[in-house]
Design an enzyme around this catalytic site. Structure first.
Site, PDB file in Angstrom:
ATOM      1  N   TYR A 158       0.824  -1.214   0.000  1.00 55.71           N
ATOM      2  CA  TYR A 158       0.000   0.000   0.000  1.00 55.71           C
ATOM      3  C   TYR A 158       0.859   1.266   0.000  1.00 55.71           C
ATOM      4  O   TYR A 158       0.419   2.314  -0.464  1.00 55.71           O
ATOM      5  CB  TYR A 158      -0.902   0.025   1.241  1.00 55.71           C
ATOM      6  CG  TYR A 158      -2.227  -0.673   1.080  1.00 55.71           C
ATOM      7  CD1 TYR A 158      -2.288  -2.003   0.685  1.00 55.71           C
ATOM      8  CD2 TYR A 158      -3.420  -0.002   1.344  1.00 55.71           C
ATOM      9  CE1 TYR A 158      -3.504  -2.648   0.568  1.00 55.71           C
ATOM     10  CE2 TYR A 158      -4.642  -0.645   1.223  1.00 55.71           C
ATOM     11  CZ  TYR A 158      -4.681  -1.956   0.830  1.00 55.71           C
ATOM     12  OH  TYR A 158      -5.893  -2.595   0.710  1.00 55.71           O
ATOM     13  N   LYS A 209       3.587 -15.107   1.913  1.00 57.38           N
ATOM     14  CA  LYS A 209       3.740 -15.799   0.623  1.00 57.38           C
ATOM     15  C   LYS A 209       5.236 -16.038   0.433  1.00 57.38           C
ATOM     16  O   LYS A 209       5.847 -15.611  -0.553  1.00 57.38           O
ATOM     17  CB  LYS A 209       3.131 -14.931  -0.493  1.00 57.38           C
ATOM     18  CG  LYS A 209       3.041 -15.607  -1.844  1.00 57.38           C
ATOM     19  CD  LYS A 209       2.017 -16.719  -1.923  1.00 57.38           C
ATOM     20  CE  LYS A 209       2.117 -17.435  -3.256  1.00 57.38           C
ATOM     21  NZ  LYS A 209       1.267 -18.647  -3.324  1.00 57.38           N
ATOM     22  N   ASP A 241      -2.578 -18.097   0.082  1.00 58.52           N
ATOM     23  CA  ASP A 241      -3.595 -18.816  -0.703  1.00 58.52           C
ATOM     24  C   ASP A 241      -4.197 -19.956   0.125  1.00 58.52           C
ATOM     25  O   ASP A 241      -5.414 -20.153   0.163  1.00 58.52           O
ATOM     26  CB  ASP A 241      -3.028 -19.316  -2.049  1.00 58.52           C
ATOM     27  CG  ASP A 241      -1.689 -20.025  -1.930  1.00 58.52           C
ATOM     28  OD1 ASP A 241      -1.080 -20.009  -0.835  1.00 58.52           O
ATOM     29  OD2 ASP A 241      -1.240 -20.611  -2.930  1.00 58.52           O
ATOM     30  N   ASP A 265      -6.037  -7.094   4.148  1.00 60.96           N
ATOM     31  CA  ASP A 265      -7.219  -6.474   3.546  1.00 60.96           C
ATOM     32  C   ASP A 265      -8.138  -7.568   3.014  1.00 60.96           C
ATOM     33  O   ASP A 265      -9.349  -7.580   3.274  1.00 60.96           O
ATOM     34  CB  ASP A 265      -6.786  -5.537   2.410  1.00 60.96           C
ATOM     35  CG  ASP A 265      -7.966  -4.898   1.716  1.00 60.96           C
ATOM     36  OD1 ASP A 265      -8.880  -4.424   2.431  1.00 60.96           O
ATOM     37  OD2 ASP A 265      -7.998  -4.879   0.468  1.00 60.96           O
ATOM     38  N   ASP A 269     -11.796  -9.412   4.982  1.00 64.25           N
ATOM     39  CA  ASP A 269     -13.132  -9.451   4.368  1.00 64.25           C
ATOM     40  C   ASP A 269     -13.664 -10.882   4.359  1.00 64.25           C
ATOM     41  O   ASP A 269     -14.842 -11.124   4.629  1.00 64.25           O
ATOM     42  CB  ASP A 269     -13.098  -8.920   2.927  1.00 64.25           C
ATOM     43  CG  ASP A 269     -13.411  -7.431   2.854  1.00 64.25           C
ATOM     44  OD1 ASP A 269     -13.164  -6.725   3.855  1.00 64.25           O
ATOM     45  OD2 ASP A 269     -13.893  -6.969   1.799  1.00 64.25           O
TER      46      ASP A 269
HETATM   47  C1  IPM Z   1     -10.301  -1.461   4.263  1.00 58.12           C
HETATM   48  C2  IPM Z   1     -10.606  -0.874   2.922  1.00 58.12           C
HETATM   49  C3  IPM Z   1      -9.498   0.109   2.569  1.00 58.12           C
HETATM   50  C4  IPM Z   1      -8.221  -0.668   2.451  1.00 58.12           C
HETATM   51  C5  IPM Z   1      -9.755   0.950   1.301  1.00 58.12           C
HETATM   52  C6  IPM Z   1     -11.076   1.662   1.357  1.00 58.12           C
HETATM   53  C7  IPM Z   1      -8.638   1.909   1.052  1.00 58.12           C
HETATM   54  O1  IPM Z   1     -10.776  -1.865   1.953  1.00 58.12           O
HETATM   55  O2  IPM Z   1     -10.228  -0.701   5.244  1.00 58.12           O
HETATM   56  O3  IPM Z   1     -10.155  -2.678   4.327  1.00 58.12           O
HETATM   57  O4  IPM Z   1      -7.926  -1.238   1.394  1.00 58.12           O
HETATM   58  O5  IPM Z   1      -7.492  -0.704   3.427  1.00 58.12           O
HETATM   59 MG    MG Z   2     -10.775  -3.811   2.749  1.00 60.60          MG
END
Ligand code: IPM
Ligand code: MG
Length: 377
Positions: A158, A209, A241, A265, A269
């Site tokens: 990032y 990885k 993975d 990230d 999710d």
């Molecule tokens: C998160 C989001 C952010 C990230 C985006 C909105 C920049 O997906 O907080 O997970 O990638 O960190």
């Molecule tokens: Mg995110």
């Protein structure tokens, strides 16, 4: 208590007086609606536990772009730095999607994380028994899942240099990002994760990885060395993975996961969705000192913005995380978390967590139900 405790990094300047300066960053999309509910909840809890809040609202993301041309105006960062904690809702939306990446709403969030040195992102994903039917996975797979993802937040791909879109000698364009971690960056997130694991199930899985990437080899090596200082915590390693696959196959094997920015990230999710709705999950972003940022894991959901359909509970639970980890007000945090469980127990649901036989409510009504429970209990 709904979430296991982890180390508290941020010691409020005014801990004895229970008087806190809170910066509110409602942002975009459903942000303002869910923030309104969270602030109401904090006010009620403040009254009950004799905590005074001094609020300051500031602009970030698309809302800031529209008002000032920038996703993170200097004034916002200043207000944040001068507060005890920051409650953020969500940023982004279709309207700003075509802007160059440094002017998009996301750049505001990344700038906030970097500007405040918030290198540790804690994302709990815990199955609530009341919502087990909301998960898309089989009940026996997700029952009892309680995972904490510790994501490195201010390094990795990032932020690595060089980055950009450059012209090659043949005139073709080439996009470049760099995944880089220094030993000290790995060590400080490692320590946060080991400390957190120590207070939970004493199992830490480091995800990398390292079969392909040198940056991951260094990551694995530092984590292995660090483990010697935490003999009570069992460290394991997985390639990213495989980790994604294992999260879906048998999520109960995980307790605490530590990983870099990009892998975190993605995996956070995935871990979030095990619980049925990303609309339920809070997060904390903490630095070595200074105020932390507390925000839901979900985004700004522009498709349902302004329609009173959003689930405000992740925002409310982020406010609880703020009380617990940012302000050392654990009793008030407990009260919010148990009231959230109570409204779910009473069969109240927003659309994202709806299941047959439950009562469907909008964002505002869910907030009102929660306030009644908070006041009554
Ligand atoms: C998160 C989001 C952010 C990230 C985006 C909105 C920049 O997906 O907080 O997970 O990638 O960190
Ligand atoms: Mg995110």
């Amino acid at each position: 208590m709904m979430f296991e405790s982890v180390q508290t990094f941020n010691h409020p300047k005014s801990a004895m007086t229970h008087n806190y300066r809170i910066t509110l960053l409602p942002g975009d999309g459903i942000g303002p609606e869910i923030m309104t509910v969270a602030v109401e909840v904090l006010k009620v809890v403040g009254k009950k536990f004799d905590i005074q809040f001094e609020w300051k609202e500031a602009l970030i993301g698309g809302a800031a772009i529209d008002a000032t041309g920038e996703p993170l105006p200097c004034s916002t960062l200043d207000i944040c730095r001068n507060s005890d904690s920051i409650l953020l809702a969500a940023i982004g939306g279709y309207k700003w999607d075509s802007l160059p990446s440094n002017l998009r709403p996301e750049a505001g969030l990344l700038g906030l994380r970097a500007g405040l040195g918030l290198f540790a992102n804690l994302r709990p994903a815990k199955i609530l028994p009341q919502l087990i039917d909301a998960s898309t996975l089989k009940k026996e797979v997700v029952e009892g899942v309680d995972i904490l993802v510790v994501r490195e937040l201010t390094g990795g791909i990032y932020f690595g240099q060089p980055r950009g879109i450059f012209a090659t000698e043949t005139g073709e364009k080439r996009g470049v990002n760099t995944m880089a971690y220094t030993e000290s960056e790995i060590e400080r997130i490692g320590r946060v994760a080991f400390e957190a694991a120590r207070k939970r199930g004493k199992k830490l899985c480091s995800v990398d990885k390292s079969n392909v990437l040198e940056v991951s080899q260094l990551w694995r090596d530092r984590m292995t060395k660090l483990a010697k200082e935490y003999p009570d915590v069992e460290l394991s390693h997985l390639y990213v993975d495989n980790a994604a696959m294992q999260l879906l196959r048998y999520p109960k094997q995980f307790d605490t996961i530590v990983t870099g920015n990009l892998f975190g990230d993605i995996l956070s999710d995935a871990a979030a969705m095990l619980t049925g709705s990303i609309g339920m999950l809070p997060s904390a972003s903490l630095g070595a000192s200074g105020p932390g940022v507390f925000e839901p894991v979900h985004g700004s959901a522009p498709d349902i913005a302004g329609q009173d359909k959003a689930n405000p509970l992740a925002q409310v639970l982020s406010a609880a995380m703020m009380l617990r980890y940012g302000l050392n007000e654990a009793t008030a945090a407990d009260h919010i978390e148990s009231s959230v469980l109570q409204v779910l127990q009473n069969g109240l649901r927003t659309g994202d967590i709806m299941s047959p036989g439950m009562n469907l409510l909008g964002c505002r009504a869910m907030g009102e139900a929660l306030i009644k429970t908070l006041e009554g209990a």
